[in-house]
Design a protein around this motif. Structure first.
Motif, PDB file in Angstrom:
ATOM      1  N   GLY A  20     108.747  54.176 -18.552  1.00 49.66           N
ATOM      2  CA  GLY A  20     108.124  55.038 -17.568  1.00 49.66           C
ATOM      3  C   GLY A  20     109.105  55.605 -16.579  1.00 49.66           C
ATOM      4  O   GLY A  20     108.941  55.465 -15.374  1.00 49.66           O
ATOM      5  N   ALA A  21     110.185  56.237 -17.058  1.00 52.69           N
ATOM      6  CA  ALA A  21     111.190  56.748 -16.145  1.00 52.69           C
ATOM      7  C   ALA A  21     110.639  57.911 -15.345  1.00 52.69           C
ATOM      8  O   ALA A  21     109.977  58.795 -15.855  1.00 52.69           O
ATOM      9  CB  ALA A  21     112.430  57.191 -16.913  1.00 52.69           C
ATOM     10  N   ALA A  22     110.956  57.894 -14.050  1.00 52.00           N
ATOM     11  CA  ALA A  22     110.567  59.003 -13.184  1.00 52.00           C
ATOM     12  C   ALA A  22     111.794  59.823 -12.885  1.00 52.00           C
ATOM     13  O   ALA A  22     112.858  59.596 -13.432  1.00 52.00           O
ATOM     14  CB  ALA A  22     109.947  58.453 -11.886  1.00 52.00           C
ATOM     15  N   ALA A  23     111.686  60.788 -12.011  1.00 53.80           N
ATOM     16  CA  ALA A  23     112.819  61.637 -11.670  1.00 53.80           C
ATOM     17  C   ALA A  23     113.935  60.789 -11.138  1.00 53.80           C
ATOM     18  O   ALA A  23     113.731  59.896 -10.341  1.00 53.80           O
ATOM     19  CB  ALA A  23     112.388  62.664 -10.622  1.00 53.80           C
ATOM     20  N   GLY A  24     115.164  61.098 -11.584  1.00 56.28           N
ATOM     21  CA  GLY A  24     116.321  60.332 -11.150  1.00 56.28           C
ATOM     22  C   GLY A  24     116.528  59.077 -11.943  1.00 56.28           C
ATOM     23  O   GLY A  24     117.418  58.299 -11.664  1.00 56.28           O
ATOM     24  N   GLY A  25     115.681  58.816 -12.955  1.00 58.96           N
ATOM     25  CA  GLY A  25     115.878  57.668 -13.822  1.00 58.96           C
ATOM     26  C   GLY A  25     115.360  56.369 -13.244  1.00 58.96           C
ATOM     27  O   GLY A  25     115.667  55.314 -13.753  1.00 58.96           O
ATOM     28  N   SER A  26     114.583  56.376 -12.178  1.00 56.51           N
ATOM     29  CA  SER A  26     114.072  55.162 -11.578  1.00 56.51           C
ATOM     30  C   SER A  26     112.859  54.682 -12.339  1.00 56.51           C
ATOM     31  O   SER A  26     112.117  55.449 -12.925  1.00 56.51           O
ATOM     32  CB  SER A  26     113.715  55.405 -10.108  1.00 56.51           C
ATOM     33  N   VAL A  27     112.626  53.363 -12.289  1.00 59.47           N
ATOM     34  CA  VAL A  27     111.525  52.781 -13.024  1.00 59.47           C
ATOM     35  C   VAL A  27     110.221  52.974 -12.269  1.00 59.47           C
ATOM     36  O   VAL A  27     110.169  52.805 -11.058  1.00 59.47           O
ATOM     37  CB  VAL A  27     111.774  51.270 -13.229  1.00 59.47           C
ATOM     38  N   LEU A  38     116.139  49.980 -10.357  1.00 56.02           N
ATOM     39  CA  LEU A  38     115.754  48.650 -10.825  1.00 56.02           C
ATOM     40  C   LEU A  38     115.266  48.756 -12.259  1.00 56.02           C
ATOM     41  O   LEU A  38     114.427  49.590 -12.572  1.00 56.02           O
ATOM     42  CB  LEU A  38     114.658  48.069  -9.932  1.00 56.02           C
ATOM     43  N   ARG A  39     115.810  47.913 -13.105  1.00 58.26           N
ATOM     44  CA  ARG A  39     115.499  47.981 -14.537  1.00 58.26           C
ATOM     45  C   ARG A  39     115.150  46.605 -15.093  1.00 58.26           C
ATOM     46  O   ARG A  39     115.820  45.613 -14.772  1.00 58.26           O
ATOM     47  CB  ARG A  39     116.705  48.510 -15.324  1.00 58.26           C
ATOM     48  N   ARG A  40     114.130  46.563 -15.921  1.00 55.44           N
ATOM     49  CA  ARG A  40     113.934  45.403 -16.783  1.00 55.44           C
ATOM     50  C   ARG A  40     115.019  45.429 -17.855  1.00 55.44           C
ATOM     51  O   ARG A  40     115.579  46.491 -18.169  1.00 55.44           O
ATOM     52  CB  ARG A  40     112.564  45.454 -17.452  1.00 55.44           C
ATOM     53  N   ALA A  41     115.305  44.268 -18.436  1.00 58.95           N
ATOM     54  CA  ALA A  41     116.364  44.197 -19.439  1.00 58.95           C
ATOM     55  C   ALA A  41     116.108  45.141 -20.599  1.00 58.95           C
ATOM     56  O   ALA A  41     117.024  45.804 -21.098  1.00 58.95           O
ATOM     57  CB  ALA A  41     116.511  42.761 -19.943  1.00 58.95           C
ATOM     58  N   ALA A  54     114.594  47.908 -20.561  1.00 59.65           N
ATOM     59  CA  ALA A  54     114.483  49.308 -20.166  1.00 59.65           C
ATOM     60  C   ALA A  54     115.825  49.932 -19.809  1.00 59.65           C
ATOM     61  O   ALA A  54     115.870  51.115 -19.465  1.00 59.65           O
ATOM     62  CB  ALA A  54     113.531  49.433 -18.981  1.00 59.65           C
ATOM     63  N   VAL A  55     116.925  49.173 -19.894  1.00 62.50           N
ATOM     64  CA  VAL A  55     118.240  49.738 -19.601  1.00 62.50           C
ATOM     65  C   VAL A  55     118.619  50.688 -20.732  1.00 62.50           C
ATOM     66  O   VAL A  55     118.590  50.314 -21.912  1.00 62.50           O
ATOM     67  CB  VAL A  55     119.298  48.631 -19.453  1.00 62.50           C
ATOM     68  N   SER A  56     118.973  51.917 -20.394  1.00 65.09           N
ATOM     69  CA  SER A  56     119.235  52.950 -21.400  1.00 65.09           C
ATOM     70  C   SER A  56     120.648  52.837 -21.965  1.00 65.09           C
ATOM     71  O   SER A  56     121.508  52.145 -21.409  1.00 65.09           O
ATOM     72  CB  SER A  56     119.036  54.337 -20.796  1.00 65.09           C
ATOM     73  N   GLU A  57     120.877  53.539 -23.070  1.00 64.12           N
ATOM     74  CA  GLU A  57     122.197  53.549 -23.686  1.00 64.12           C
ATOM     75  C   GLU A  57     123.246  54.151 -22.736  1.00 64.12           C
ATOM     76  O   GLU A  57     124.377  53.679 -22.653  1.00 64.12           O
ATOM     77  CB  GLU A  57     122.164  54.338 -24.998  1.00 64.12           C
ATOM     78  N   ALA A  58     122.855  55.204 -22.008  1.00 66.54           N
ATOM     79  CA  ALA A  58     123.785  55.810 -21.057  1.00 66.54           C
ATOM     80  C   ALA A  58     124.142  54.837 -19.947  1.00 66.54           C
ATOM     81  O   ALA A  58     125.307  54.756 -19.507  1.00 66.54           O
ATOM     82  CB  ALA A  58     123.182  57.080 -20.475  1.00 66.54           C
ATOM     83  N   GLU A  59     123.172  54.064 -19.494  1.00 70.82           N
ATOM     84  CA  GLU A  59     123.440  53.070 -18.455  1.00 70.82           C
ATOM     85  C   GLU A  59     124.309  51.942 -18.987  1.00 70.82           C
ATOM     86  O   GLU A  59     125.172  51.417 -18.271  1.00 70.82           O
ATOM     87  CB  GLU A  59     122.117  52.539 -17.910  1.00 70.82           C
ATOM     88  N   ILE A  60     124.117  51.562 -20.252  1.00 68.72           N
ATOM     89  CA  ILE A  60     124.959  50.527 -20.853  1.00 68.72           C
ATOM     90  C   ILE A  60     126.401  51.007 -20.947  1.00 68.72           C
ATOM     91  O   ILE A  60     127.344  50.256 -20.668  1.00 68.72           O
ATOM     92  CB  ILE A  60     124.411  50.140 -22.240  1.00 68.72           C
ATOM     93  N   PRO A  86     126.737  43.860 -21.385  1.00 72.51           N
ATOM     94  CA  PRO A  86     125.279  44.031 -21.459  1.00 72.51           C
ATOM     95  C   PRO A  86     124.662  43.499 -22.739  1.00 72.51           C
ATOM     96  O   PRO A  86     123.505  43.057 -22.725  1.00 72.51           O
ATOM     97  CB  PRO A  86     125.087  45.542 -21.318  1.00 72.51           C
ATOM     98  N   ASP A  87     125.386  43.542 -23.863  1.00 70.77           N
ATOM     99  CA  ASP A  87     124.832  42.988 -25.099  1.00 70.77           C
ATOM    100  C   ASP A  87     124.501  41.508 -24.947  1.00 70.77           C
ATOM    101  O   ASP A  87     123.567  41.002 -25.573  1.00 70.77           O
ATOM    102  CB  ASP A  87     125.810  43.187 -26.261  1.00 70.77           C
ATOM    103  N   HIS A  88     125.259  40.799 -24.117  1.00 70.69           N
ATOM    104  CA  HIS A  88     125.000  39.379 -23.892  1.00 70.69           C
ATOM    105  C   HIS A  88     123.984  39.167 -22.773  1.00 70.69           C
ATOM    106  O   HIS A  88     122.964  38.503 -22.960  1.00 70.69           O
ATOM    107  CB  HIS A  88     126.307  38.645 -23.558  1.00 70.69           C
ATOM    108  N   LEU A  89     124.239  39.752 -21.600  1.00 73.76           N
ATOM    109  CA  LEU A  89     123.375  39.498 -20.454  1.00 73.76           C
ATOM    110  C   LEU A  89     121.947  39.988 -20.676  1.00 73.76           C
ATOM    111  O   LEU A  89     120.982  39.293 -20.346  1.00 73.76           O
ATOM    112  CB  LEU A  89     123.959  40.158 -19.202  1.00 73.76           C
TER     113      LEU A  89
END
Length: 304
Positions: free
Chosen positions: A11-18, A50-53, A55-61, A81-84
Motif C-alpha cells: 500500500g505505498a503512498a506518495a513518496g514511498g511511505s507505507v 517505515l517498512r515491514r520486512a 514490504a522493502v522494495s528492490e530499490a530500497e534493498i 538485507p537478505d539476512h536481516l
C-alpha cells in the motif's frame, strides 16, 4: 480500546511511505511525509519511511547495500538485507518489527542514510519503549552513514512521535562485540611447518573428501543434505523448528542468487559426515551454520 496505529503490508503512498491505520486522524503515510520538518543545515532535510520486512522494495534493498559500504559496518554479511529481512520474517518471535529507512533529501537525489530495525512496543503493555531489534545470538551495529547518527535519531524520533506521542526511542550506538559463540568471520590460518614425509608412519585410513557447492542451481540440494545430516546427528535438529528450517532455506537461496553462499559437504566412504554453510566470500565470509565434524562415526553419516 482502540489501537493507535498499525503498520500494514504494501500500500505505498506518495513518496514511498507505507499506508497504515490512523493516529488522531493522520495516517502513517502522512506522518512519514511530514518527517522532513527536521532540517539539517540550510538545504538538507530528512524523510523517514517505515517498512515491514516483506514490504522493502528492490530499490530500497539496493540503496541499503550501498549504505553498508559507505557506513563500513563491521559485519556486512549478517547486516545484509537478505539476512536481516529473512530473520525478521521467519523469527520475529511475536515481536512487532519495523524497519525505519531515513533518507537525506534536498541535495539532489534522495540518499539513504540509515536503516534501523525497530521492535515496536505492544499497544497495551509495551511501556511505549521503541528500541533496536537484534536477531537472536548476534549484536549488529545499525547501518548509519558517517556523521549522521544524531540527525537520524532526531528524524526517526520525530516520525515515531507523530504516531505514538508518548513513545520513547531508545537508540544508542551499539559498540559491544558479538559473543564468541556467535558466528565468526573466517580468517586465513598461517601454514605451519609439517612433518617430513620420511618421518611419517603409514596407516590405513579412509580419506575424507570435501565438496564445496556454490552454483545457485545446486545449493538448494546441498542445503537439504545439510538439514538431513543435522536431523540425524544433532540433539536439537534445525528441521524440528519450522521457522529455523525455513530461514536456512530462504537465506541460502537469496545469497546463492548473488553467489554469496557455499555449502561444504564432507564425505567418507560415500557417506556425508559433516556439513557447513558459509555466507559471503573472501575476508568477509562467515561460517553461518555447521553440523557434525570429522569425529562423527561413519554409521551416523548420510549416504549420498
Amino acid at each position: 480500546m482502540r489501537q493507535r496505529f498499525t503498520v500494514i503490508e504494501g500500500g505505498a503512498a506518495a513518496g514511498g511511505s507505507v499506508v497504515a491505520g490512523s493516529v488522531a486522524g493522520a495516517s502513517l503515510a502522512d506522518a512519514t511525509e511530514r518527517a522532513p520538518a527536521s532540517p539539517i543545515g540550510a538545504s538538507v532535510s530528512w524523510r523517514v519511511d517505515l517498512r515491514r520486512a516483506a514490504a522493502v522494495s528492490e530499490a530500497e534493498i539496493a540503496a541499503w547495500r550501498a549504505l553498508l559500504v559507505r557506513a563500513r559496518v563491521a559485519d556486512p554479511v549478517l547486516s545484509d538485507p537478505d539476512h536481516l529481512l529473512s530473520v525478521a520474517q521467519h523469527q520475529a518471535g511475536g515481536r512487532d518489527l519495523v524497519f525505519a529507512l531515513a533518507w537525506a533529501t534536498g541535495q539532489g537525489p534522495d540518499q539513504l542514510a540509515a536503516v534501523l530495525p525497530l521492535a515496536m512496543p505492544h499497544t497495551l503493555w509495551g511501556q511505549e519503549r521503541i528500541g533496536l531489534w537484534q536477531p537472536h545470538g548476534t549484536t549488529l551495529t545499525p547501518a548509519i552513514a558517517p556523521a549522521c547518527f544524531e540527525p537520524v535519531r532526531a528524524a526517526v524520533a520525530d516520525c515515531l512521535r507523530r504516531l505514538r506521542p508518548r513513545a520513547v526511542l531508545a537508540l544508542e550506538p551499539v559498540a559491544a562485540p558479538r559473543p564468541e559463540t556467535a558466528i565468526a568471520p573466517l580468517r586465513a590460518v598461517p601454514r605451519r611447518a609439517g612433518i617430513p614425509a620420511h618421518s611419517l608412519v603409514g596407516v590405513r585410513a579412509n580419506p575424507a573428501q570435501v565438496e564445496r557447492v556454490s552454483e545457485p542451481g545446486l545449493v538448494r540440494d546441498a542445503v537439504e543434505e545439510f538439514l538431513l545430516l543435522d536431523a540425524e546427528v544433532s540433539s536439537a535438529p534445525i528441521i524440528g523448528d519450522p521457522s529455523e528450517a525455513a530461514l536456512v532455506r530462504v537465506v541460502t537461496r537469496l545469497f546463492a542468487q548473488r553467489r554469496q553462499a557455499t555449502v561444504a559437504l564432507t564425505r567418507r566412504n560415500d557417506a556425508i559426515v559433516a556439513a557447513a554453510i558459509t555466507l559471503g566470500h573472501g575476508a568477509q565470509a562467515v561460517l553461518w551454520r555447521q553440523v557434525a565434524g570429522e569425529g562423527v562415526p561413519e554409521r551416523f553419516g548420510r549416504r549420498a
